[in-house]
Every structure is written in structure tokens, then in C-alpha cells.
Design a protein around this motif. Structure first.
Motif, short mmCIF file in Angstrom:
data_model
loop_
_atom_site.label_atom_id
_atom_site.label_comp_id
_atom_site.label_asym_id
_atom_site.label_seq_id
_atom_site.Cartn_x
_atom_site.Cartn_y
_atom_site.Cartn_z
N VAL A 95 0.85 -1.19 0.00
CA VAL A 95 0.00 0.00 0.00
C VAL A 95 0.89 1.25 0.00
O VAL A 95 1.84 1.35 0.76
CB VAL A 95 -0.92 0.01 1.24
CG1 VAL A 95 -1.63 1.36 1.38
CG2 VAL A 95 -1.94 -1.12 1.15
N GLY A 96 0.57 2.17 -0.87
CA GLY A 96 1.40 3.37 -1.00
C GLY A 96 2.39 3.29 -2.14
O GLY A 96 3.04 4.29 -2.46
N THR A 97 2.47 2.13 -2.79
CA THR A 97 3.32 1.97 -3.98
C THR A 97 2.41 1.81 -5.19
O THR A 97 1.67 0.83 -5.28
CB THR A 97 4.23 0.74 -3.85
OG1 THR A 97 5.04 0.88 -2.69
CG2 THR A 97 5.11 0.60 -5.08
N PRO A 98 2.39 2.75 -6.11
CA PRO A 98 1.39 2.73 -7.18
C PRO A 98 1.79 1.87 -8.37
O PRO A 98 2.95 1.52 -8.57
CB PRO A 98 1.32 4.20 -7.59
CG PRO A 98 2.73 4.69 -7.38
CD PRO A 98 3.22 3.97 -6.16
N VAL A 99 0.76 1.53 -9.14
CA VAL A 99 0.95 1.05 -10.51
C VAL A 99 0.79 2.27 -11.40
O VAL A 99 -0.26 2.94 -11.36
CB VAL A 99 -0.09 -0.03 -10.87
CG1 VAL A 99 0.03 -0.41 -12.34
CG2 VAL A 99 0.04 -1.24 -9.96
N THR A 100 1.79 2.61 -12.16
CA THR A 100 1.77 3.85 -12.94
C THR A 100 1.52 3.54 -14.41
O THR A 100 2.18 2.69 -15.02
CB THR A 100 3.09 4.61 -12.78
OG1 THR A 100 3.27 4.93 -11.38
CG2 THR A 100 3.08 5.90 -13.58
#
Length: 384
Positions: free
Chosen positions: A110-115
Motif C-alpha cells: 500500500v502506498g506503492t502505485p501502478v503507474t
């Protein structure tokens, strides 16, 4: 960028004992066609992919086919787990999925995005799987996580912190009760409502759009915070709720518009009310003979085999409820109380009939017959 927000597929769920897999397959095929027709860039699926933690093999096959079809239609897809899913089972093959299909089930991420990039630059998708406080609190030491509200506040705080460092546009995907939702009684189960388990709306501040799951009917809590609901009706309480997805559009500055995209309903749900004879014969119910039916028959007393008789006319009658109209008011006595109050055998018969007929005792004709039988028995006993 065009984003299609869907949720709560509940693959494998039954409807009053009837399988729904084939109906759901048809609806999801329509969703795939919409993805291609509308040139959707990203599909987000906000939890409750399956209906149970251990779905049948056919459920996995439907999910695999649908995700592959969405990818073939030209869209990226980002999936998060809900409270019905087993995060471990849903996510165990995530590293082996084809490019463009991402399944997010790890709370530690959580807090690490898929960009995903479009012509205006990056859009960061923050997937938040369902977070059970008792299970995830050990992951964040020194943080009090005793409720859903505290846990989601912390998770979205991680999202805002990462977004502040990265910059750009963003979408959050989560599965929870948010303040202001209207739940369908008996449908959205296993996440308690009320008090500390309702997530306040300010918790969702930050992202350009928040795609929520868990509520089975579409709901708009603000312009940028919405529930898409389930693609299929799973309860008669949902009968008046439309089925579909939200089409979300982002430009260089952020959210520009949200449009409801309806999905087909394989079979209507109706609740019919009347006496059993009316339900079986009245022409006003003819248009409902091919619908899923909840029959409420209003006869003062229970009728014999109502389900079997109703299914002759309504093959998809799923449930029958006796809701008597005109029955006597309750007298406050249970069956043993009525038996104790009986002064003779005739009143004992009447007490039994009142018990099995929801308070309605013997008719005048029945009382006369009962009296004849009791009197004949008494004469026979005297003669003996």
C-alpha cells in the motif's frame, strides 16, 4: 485517460440456491465489449472478485477468461482483493500474469502505485486490498489500528505521502464502508457498519478519483468518490438498483467527468404480492412469468405447497413468503399457553388450529364438526 470502475463480481455466488456463473459470464462479456467500444485505457476492479475464500475451479476459469479478454480489448486491468476474497489465493499467481494485468493483494505494498502513462504523463493507481485491522496491524508498528476507520486512514495517509513525493494524477482503489453509504440489508456482509468501522469521507482526500467496492448498488458520495456496485443482482433487495460501471475521464489537470455505463440484466427481479389464488391466476402478473420472483402471499393462513404451485406459473420463483393480511391480532399466547387455557376437547382442537394457522382458529363449520366428533366420542365412552 479513460478508466472503467467496476467491483463486486462475486464469482461463484448463488441466488437463492441457483447458480449465477452463466449469467455473470454473459454480463462480463458485455463489459468486455464496452471496454473495446469505449476505448477504455484502464479497468479497475475494486475487490470481492470471488464470493468465497475457496472458489470452485469454474470460478477461476471465468476470471481468467475475463481478464484475458479485457487485456485483448486493449485495456490495462488493476484488481484488488475484498473481504470475500482470499488475498493469498487471488494473488498467488500475480507475478506470472501477462503484462497489463495487475492483481494487488499485499498490504505491505500500500502506498506503492501502478503507474500508467497517457499523452499527459503518468497516472498513479494506488490499490488498497481489504485491510482487516487484526491481521494487518503488525505491519505498521507504532500505529494504532483497532478499526477499519483507523486502518483505512493510515493506508490513505501512505498514499498521500507517496503522491506528494511523486506528483501527477492519481486514482485510489479500496474496499470498505464509507460514511454516507446506503447498504442493502443482508447483502453487504462481513464488514460491520456503524461506529468506528465506517470510513469518514475526508480519509479519501488526495487522489483525483476514488474507486470503491463493497456496496452492491451504485452510489456517489462526492464527484470523485463513488461505488460502482455489483454487475449482477444477488438479492431481491437490489432489484431496483441499476447494474453497470463508472466511466471516469482524466485530462492533464485531473478529473474531467464521470459517466454511468449500464450493463444488461439477464433476468428481472420482481416481488409480487397477493393471495395465492391471485398470484396463480391473475392476469396482471403475466408479464412477470419469466422473471426471478419473490412471492408474498397474503392469505390469512398458510397454504399447502405454495412454492411447487407457484413454480408452475413462475418457473423462476426463488422464494415464497407468507405475509398474512386480515389475520387475527396476536393474543400473546404460545401453543402451550393455548393448551392450558382450553376448557374442553373442542377448545383444545381450536388451540391447535390457532397455532398452525397463525392465530386463526376453527371456522364455524369446523367447530360444529369438531363438536359432533367430541360429543360422539363422549357418548361412546359413557356407553363403554
Amino acid at each position: 485517460m479513460r478508466i472503467l470502475h467496476t467491483s463486486d463480481w462475486h464469482i461463484g455466488r448463488s441466488f437463492h440456491g441457483h447458480a449465477t456463473l452463466d449469467a455473470l459470464r454473459g454480463v462480463l462479456e458485455a463489459l468486455v465489449a464496452q471496454v473495446a467500444q469505449l476505448r477504455v485505457d484502464v479497468v479497475v476492479l475494486a475487490g470481492d472478485v470471488f464470493d468465497s475464500a475457496a472458489p470452485a475451479p469454474a470460478c477461476y476459469a471465468l476470471l481468467t477468461d475475463t481478464l484475458a479478454a479485457i487485456s485483448d480489448a486493449g485495456a490495462r486491468i488493476i484488481v484488488t482483493s475484498g473481504n470475500h476474497d482470499s488475498a493469498a489465493r487471488l494473488g498467488f499467481q500475480s507475478a506470472l500474469l501477462r503484462e497489463g494485468i495487475t492483481v494487488l493483494t499485499d498490504p505491505g505494498a500500500v502506498g506503492t502505485p501502478v503507474t500508467v502513462h497517457d499523452a499527459y504523463g503518468p497516472v498513479h493507481f494506488y490499490g488498497i486490498p481489504y485491510l482487516e485491522p487484526a491481521i494487518v496491524r503488525h505491519r505498521w508498528e507504532g500505529v494504532e489500528l483497532r478499526s477499519q476507520a483507523q486502518t483505512m486512514n493510515h493506508a490513505l495517509g501512505l498514499v498521500r505521502a507517496d503522491l506528494a513525493a511523486r506528483g501527477g494524477r492519481s486514482v485510489a482503489i479500496a474496499h470498505c464502508f464509507a460514511a454516507g453509504v446506503e447498504a442493502t440489508p443482508g447483502v453487504e456482509r462481513e464488514i460491520r457498519q456503524g461506529g468506528l468501522d465506517v470510513v469518514p469521507l475526508p480519509a479519501f482526500d488526495g487522489p483525483d478519483y476514488v474507486a470503491l467496492g463493497h456496496i452492491h448498488g451504485r452510489q456517489q458520495l462526492s464527484e470523485r468518490v463513488r461505488y460502482a456496485g455489483a454487475p449482477l443482482h444477488y438479492s431481491f433487495g437490489e432489484a431496483d438498483k441499476p447494474r453497470g460501471s463508472w466511466l471516469v475521464e482524466l485530462d492533464a489537470a485531473g478529473l474531467t467527468g464521470v459517466e454511468w455505463i449500464a450493463l444488461p440484466v439477464p433476468r428481472r427481479l420482481v416481488t409480487l404480492r397477493g393471495t395465492l389464488a391471485e398470484l396463480l391466476e391473475d392476469a396482471r402478473f403475466a408479464a412477470d412469468e419469466d422473471a426471478w420472483v419473490c412471492a408474498q402471499y397474503t392469505d390469512p393462513t398458510p397454504q399447502i405447497e405454495p412454492m411447487r404451485r407457484l413454480q408452475r406459473r413462475f418457473p423462476f420463483c426463488a422464494t415464497v413468503v407468507h405475509t398474512p393480511v386480515g389475520a387475527p391480532a396476536p393474543d400473546g399466547l404460545d401453543y402451550s399457553g393455548r393448551v392450558r387455557a382450553a376448557r374442553d376437547d373442542a377448545e383444545l382442537f381450536d388451540a391447535f388450529l390457532s397455532h398452525v394457522r397463525a392465530g386463526e382458529g376453527a371456522t364455524d363449520a369446523e367447530r360444529a364438526l369438531i363438536r359432533d366428533v367430541v360429543d360422539a366420542r363422549t357418548v361412546a365412552e359413557v356407553r363403554a
